[in-house]
Scaffold this motif. Structure first.
Motif, PDB file in Angstrom:
ATOM      1  N   VAL A 134     -88.081  79.948  17.415  1.00 19.11           N
ATOM      2  CA  VAL A 134     -88.524  78.891  16.495  1.00 19.11           C
ATOM      3  C   VAL A 134     -87.337  78.145  15.903  1.00 19.11           C
ATOM      4  N   SER A 135     -86.308  78.883  15.474  1.00 18.56           N
ATOM      5  CA  SER A 135     -85.210  78.242  14.739  1.00 18.56           C
ATOM      6  C   SER A 135     -83.941  78.066  15.555  1.00 18.56           C
ATOM      7  N   SER A 136     -83.955  78.547  16.799  1.00 18.09           N
ATOM      8  CA  SER A 136     -82.701  78.451  17.541  1.00 18.09           C
ATOM      9  C   SER A 136     -82.946  78.194  19.021  1.00 18.09           C
ATOM     10  N   TYR A 195     -77.525  76.815  19.319  1.00 22.59           N
ATOM     11  CA  TYR A 195     -77.584  76.137  18.025  1.00 22.59           C
ATOM     12  C   TYR A 195     -78.788  76.619  17.216  1.00 22.59           C
ATOM     13  N   TYR A 196     -78.639  76.589  15.897  1.00 19.16           N
ATOM     14  CA  TYR A 196     -79.775  76.832  14.994  1.00 19.16           C
ATOM     15  C   TYR A 196     -80.221  75.488  14.429  1.00 19.16           C
ATOM     16  N   TYR A 197     -81.505  75.383  14.190  1.00 20.58           N
ATOM     17  CA  TYR A 197     -82.063  74.151  13.635  1.00 20.58           C
ATOM     18  C   TYR A 197     -82.795  74.490  12.351  1.00 20.58           C
ATOM     19  N   VAL A 199     -78.378  70.738  12.125  1.00 20.01           N
ATOM     20  CA  VAL A 199     -78.097  71.443  13.368  1.00 20.01           C
ATOM     21  C   VAL A 199     -76.851  72.281  13.121  1.00 20.01           C
ATOM     22  N   ILE A 200     -76.943  73.575  13.373  1.00 20.65           N
ATOM     23  CA  ILE A 200     -75.782  74.439  13.184  1.00 20.65           C
ATOM     24  C   ILE A 200     -75.267  74.883  14.556  1.00 20.65           C
ATOM     25  N   PRO A 201     -74.097  74.354  14.957  1.00 24.85           N
ATOM     26  CA  PRO A 201     -73.566  74.734  16.271  1.00 24.85           C
ATOM     27  C   PRO A 201     -72.917  76.118  16.206  1.00 24.85           C
ATOM     28  N   ALA A 202     -73.757  77.149  16.079  1.00 20.20           N
ATOM     29  CA  ALA A 202     -73.266  78.502  15.806  1.00 20.20           C
ATOM     30  C   ALA A 202     -72.379  79.027  16.933  1.00 20.20           C
ATOM     31  N   VAL A 203     -72.757  78.702  18.173  1.00 22.03           N
ATOM     32  CA  VAL A 203     -71.908  79.033  19.319  1.00 22.03           C
ATOM     33  C   VAL A 203     -71.783  77.755  20.122  1.00 22.03           C
ATOM     34  N   GLY A 245     -63.655  87.692  13.869  1.00 22.89           N
ATOM     35  CA  GLY A 245     -63.692  86.448  13.092  1.00 22.89           C
ATOM     36  C   GLY A 245     -64.485  86.698  11.825  1.00 22.89           C
ATOM     37  N   GLU A 246     -64.317  85.816  10.854  1.00 25.02           N
ATOM     38  CA  GLU A 246     -65.032  85.983   9.587  1.00 25.02           C
ATOM     39  C   GLU A 246     -66.541  85.905   9.790  1.00 25.02           C
ATOM     40  N   SER A 247     -67.252  86.412   8.817  1.00 27.12           N
ATOM     41  CA  SER A 247     -68.706  86.346   8.830  1.00 27.12           C
ATOM     42  C   SER A 247     -69.155  84.885   8.995  1.00 27.12           C
ATOM     43  N   GLY A 248     -70.115  84.654   9.863  1.00 24.63           N
ATOM     44  CA  GLY A 248     -70.650  83.307  10.048  1.00 24.63           C
ATOM     45  C   GLY A 248     -69.990  82.515  11.167  1.00 24.63           C
ATOM     46  N   CYS A 249     -69.006  83.107  11.860  1.00 27.43           N
ATOM     47  CA  CYS A 249     -68.296  82.328  12.888  1.00 27.43           C
ATOM     48  C   CYS A 249     -69.042  82.317  14.216  1.00 27.43           C
ATOM     49  N   GLY A 250     -70.129  83.085  14.340  1.00 24.57           N
ATOM     50  CA  GLY A 250     -70.944  82.989  15.549  1.00 24.57           C
ATOM     51  C   GLY A 250     -70.899  84.198  16.465  1.00 24.57           C
ATOM     52  N   LYS A 251     -70.277  85.278  16.018  1.00 26.02           N
ATOM     53  CA  LYS A 251     -70.109  86.459  16.880  1.00 26.02           C
ATOM     54  C   LYS A 251     -71.457  87.032  17.326  1.00 26.02           C
ATOM     55  N   SER A 252     -72.326  87.279  16.344  1.00 26.00           N
ATOM     56  CA  SER A 252     -73.619  87.873  16.694  1.00 26.00           C
ATOM     57  C   SER A 252     -74.454  86.932  17.555  1.00 26.00           C
ATOM     58  N   THR A 253     -74.318  85.639  17.309  1.00 27.15           N
ATOM     59  CA  THR A 253     -75.113  84.680  18.082  1.00 27.15           C
ATOM     60  C   THR A 253     -74.720  84.716  19.563  1.00 27.15           C
ATOM     61  N   VAL A 254     -73.453  84.973  19.849  1.00 23.68           N
ATOM     62  CA  VAL A 254     -73.021  85.103  21.249  1.00 23.68           C
ATOM     63  C   VAL A 254     -73.824  86.214  21.922  1.00 23.68           C
ATOM     64  N   VAL A 255     -73.860  87.383  21.297  1.00 21.64           N
ATOM     65  CA  VAL A 255     -74.527  88.499  21.982  1.00 21.64           C
ATOM     66  C   VAL A 255     -76.049  88.408  21.867  1.00 21.64           C
ATOM     67  N   ARG A 256     -76.530  87.810  20.779  1.00 22.16           N
ATOM     68  CA  ARG A 256     -77.987  87.610  20.692  1.00 22.16           C
ATOM     69  C   ARG A 256     -78.450  86.684  21.812  1.00 22.16           C
ATOM     70  N   SER A 257     -77.664  85.650  22.095  1.00 19.45           N
ATOM     71  CA  SER A 257     -78.015  84.731  23.192  1.00 19.45           C
ATOM     72  C   SER A 257     -78.047  85.496  24.509  1.00 19.45           C
TER      73      SER A 257
HETATM   74  P1  ADP Z   1     -71.379  86.276  12.635  1.00 16.84           P
HETATM   75  O1  ADP Z   1     -72.079  87.303  13.458  1.00 16.84           O
HETATM   76  O2  ADP Z   1     -70.020  85.917  13.137  1.00 16.84           O
HETATM   77  O3  ADP Z   1     -71.339  86.617  11.188  1.00 16.84           O
HETATM   78  P2  ADP Z   1     -73.712  84.617  13.219  1.00 16.84           P
HETATM   79  O4  ADP Z   1     -73.719  84.503  14.695  1.00 16.84           O
HETATM   80  O5  ADP Z   1     -74.636  85.570  12.591  1.00 16.84           O
HETATM   81  O6  ADP Z   1     -72.191  84.899  12.741  1.00 16.84           O
HETATM   82  O7  ADP Z   1     -73.972  83.187  12.579  1.00 16.84           O
HETATM   83  C1  ADP Z   1     -73.301  82.013  13.002  1.00 16.84           C
HETATM   84  C2  ADP Z   1     -73.786  80.823  12.210  1.00 16.84           C
HETATM   85  O8  ADP Z   1     -75.164  80.606  12.458  1.00 16.84           O
HETATM   86  C3  ADP Z   1     -73.648  80.950  10.700  1.00 16.84           C
HETATM   87  O9  ADP Z   1     -73.268  79.706  10.193  1.00 16.84           O
HETATM   88  C4  ADP Z   1     -75.018  81.316  10.247  1.00 16.84           C
HETATM   89  O10 ADP Z   1     -75.257  80.838   8.952  1.00 16.84           O
HETATM   90  C5  ADP Z   1     -75.893  80.606  11.251  1.00 16.84           C
HETATM   91  N1  ADP Z   1     -77.145  81.347  11.477  1.00 16.84           N
HETATM   92  C6  ADP Z   1     -77.273  82.616  11.924  1.00 16.84           C
HETATM   93  N2  ADP Z   1     -78.569  82.976  12.039  1.00 16.84           N
HETATM   94  C7  ADP Z   1     -79.282  81.897  11.656  1.00 16.84           C
HETATM   95  C8  ADP Z   1     -80.687  81.602  11.541  1.00 16.84           C
HETATM   96  N3  ADP Z   1     -81.611  82.513  11.883  1.00 16.84           N
HETATM   97  N4  ADP Z   1     -81.038  80.372  11.104  1.00 16.84           N
HETATM   98  C9  ADP Z   1     -80.117  79.446  10.783  1.00 16.84           C
HETATM   99  N5  ADP Z   1     -78.786  79.645  10.865  1.00 16.84           N
HETATM  100  C10 ADP Z   1     -78.367  80.845  11.295  1.00 16.84           C
END
Ligand code: ADP
Ligand code: MG
Length: 335
Positions: free
Chosen positions: A61-63, A13-15, A20-24, A41-53
């Motif tokens: 700080v923010s996640s 999650y991002y904070y 609270v953004i439940p990104a994944v 999936g469309e931009s913002g659906c959480g793809k990058s957050t999966v692999v970043r995790s």
């Molecule tokens: P994708 O790769 O599918 O485009 P991301 O994993 O980058 O998606 O982002 C998923 C969600 O998390 C989005 O709603 C995005 O706005 C949010 N998000 C991504 N990075 C941050 C961040 N550093 N701080 C807050 N929200 C974030």
């Protein structure tokens, strides 16, 4: 066959302020040796957050990773000590990104950068590392590698820069290669070449590839299996052949309708109406319900589980036949 990497119940999650953004939000993903798995999936659906995790690249700080396991060859990456992790991340599991230029250092030659990476991981002489660097550039099909190796990143085209990044990612003989939108910044013809290269490397080296893209066409071109993400969750997964022939989730059908067809080029490309919603945690409704033309009352009241069989699963209360029957609410769009 055993999965080489098993992600289970991943939540990150991002904070930001009160939000609270439940990104994944509970993602499962198994990867087998030698396969190319797409996450689409469309931009913002959480793809990058999966692999970043997975790679430990979340901003502390923010996640925060709120839960889940990532079992790599029987051991949970999320439980490993830093030292052990360093041996795996960037080495056995390596990664390439959308913008190669931002990952390359402008003041060093291509050769210096590859040699440095090789020598961090392998105790070999500079000369041997240089020879290996030339070999890697050949492997990613860079013409005249002996010349290119002496050049600086800005002297190469975008496609060549991405090949260099792939060479660097291959330097430590990874078992898993993660590619996050590797061709998004490239022209279509160059994109095809890079995708073919990924396929060849998989065939030659037997590595598993996770390919992240917002583009269904890219998935169709190279992936064996795919996961469709929406709003932080996987809404459909399966073999590509099966999924393209018989998409079961309304969102997947929307994405497929949005692929431009060369044969019957339409005046205007179909786009799925609406936007990815802001979600309250815990999510207690179907994530897609606000954009779904088949949504019923129950879809707003609880989140559906996965249904389906033979590895083709989708997160909807209704089968495609039932969805057809139930359609369509006011302003509904028949997909
Ligand atoms: P994708 O790769 O599918 O485009 P991301 O994993 O980058 O998606 O982002 C998923 C969600 O998390 C989005 O709603 C995005 O706005 C949010 N998000 C991504 N990075 C941050 C961040 N550093 N701080 C807050 N929200 C974030
Ligand atoms: Mg992304």
């Amino acid at each position: 066959m055993e999965a080489i990497l098993k992600i289970k119940g991943l939540k990150s999650y991002y904070y930001s302020g009160q939000n609270v953004i439940p990104a994944v939000d509970g993602v499962d993903l198994d990867i087998y040796p030698g396969e190319i798995v797409g996450i689409v999936g469309e931009s913002g659906c959480g793809k990058s957050t999966v692999v970043r995790s997975l790679m430990g690249l979340l901003d502390p700080v923010s996640s925060k990773r709120e839960g889940g396991q990532a079992i790599y060859l029987g051991k949970d990456l999320f439980q490993m000590k830093e030292k052990e992790l360093c041996r795996i991340r960037g080495k056995e599991i390596s990664m390439i990104f959308q913008n190669p230029l931002s990952a390359l250092d402008p003041v060093y030659t291509i050769g210096d950068q590859i040699v440095e990476i090789i020598r961090i991981h392998e105790k070999i002489s500079k000369k041997e590392a240089y020879e290996k660097a030339v070999f890697l550039l050949k492997q990613v099909k860079i013409p005249s590698p002996e010349v290119r190796i002496q050049q600086y990143p800005h002297e190469l085209s975008g496609g060549m820069q991405q090949r260099v990044m792939i060479a660097i990612a291959l330097a430590c003989n990874p078992k898993v290669l993660i590619a996050d939108e590797p061709t998004t910044a490239l022209d279509v013809t160059i994109q095809d070449q890079i995708l073919s290269l990924l396929k060849e490397l998989r065939d030659q080296l037997g590595i598993a590839v996770i390919l992240i893209t917002h583009n269904m066409g890219v998935v169709a071109a190279v992936c064996d299996r795919m996961l469709v993400m929406y709003g932080g969750a996987v809404v459909e997964e399966g073999k590509c052949t099966e999924l393209f022939e018989n998409p079961c989730h309304p969102y997947t059908r929307g994405l497929l309708a949005a692929i431009p067809s060369i044969k019957e080029r339409k005046e205007k490309l179909y786009t799925i109406p609406g936007q990815v919603p802001k979600m309250k945690v815990p999510v207690q409704y179907c994530r897609f319900c606000s954009r779904c033309s088949y949504a019923q009352e129950v879809c707003h009241e609880k989140e559906p589980g996965m249904q389906g069989e033979n590895g083709h699963l989708y997160k909807c209360f209704y089968t495609p036949q039932q969805q057809e029957k139930e359609k369509c609410g006011p302003g509904g769009v028949a997909l």
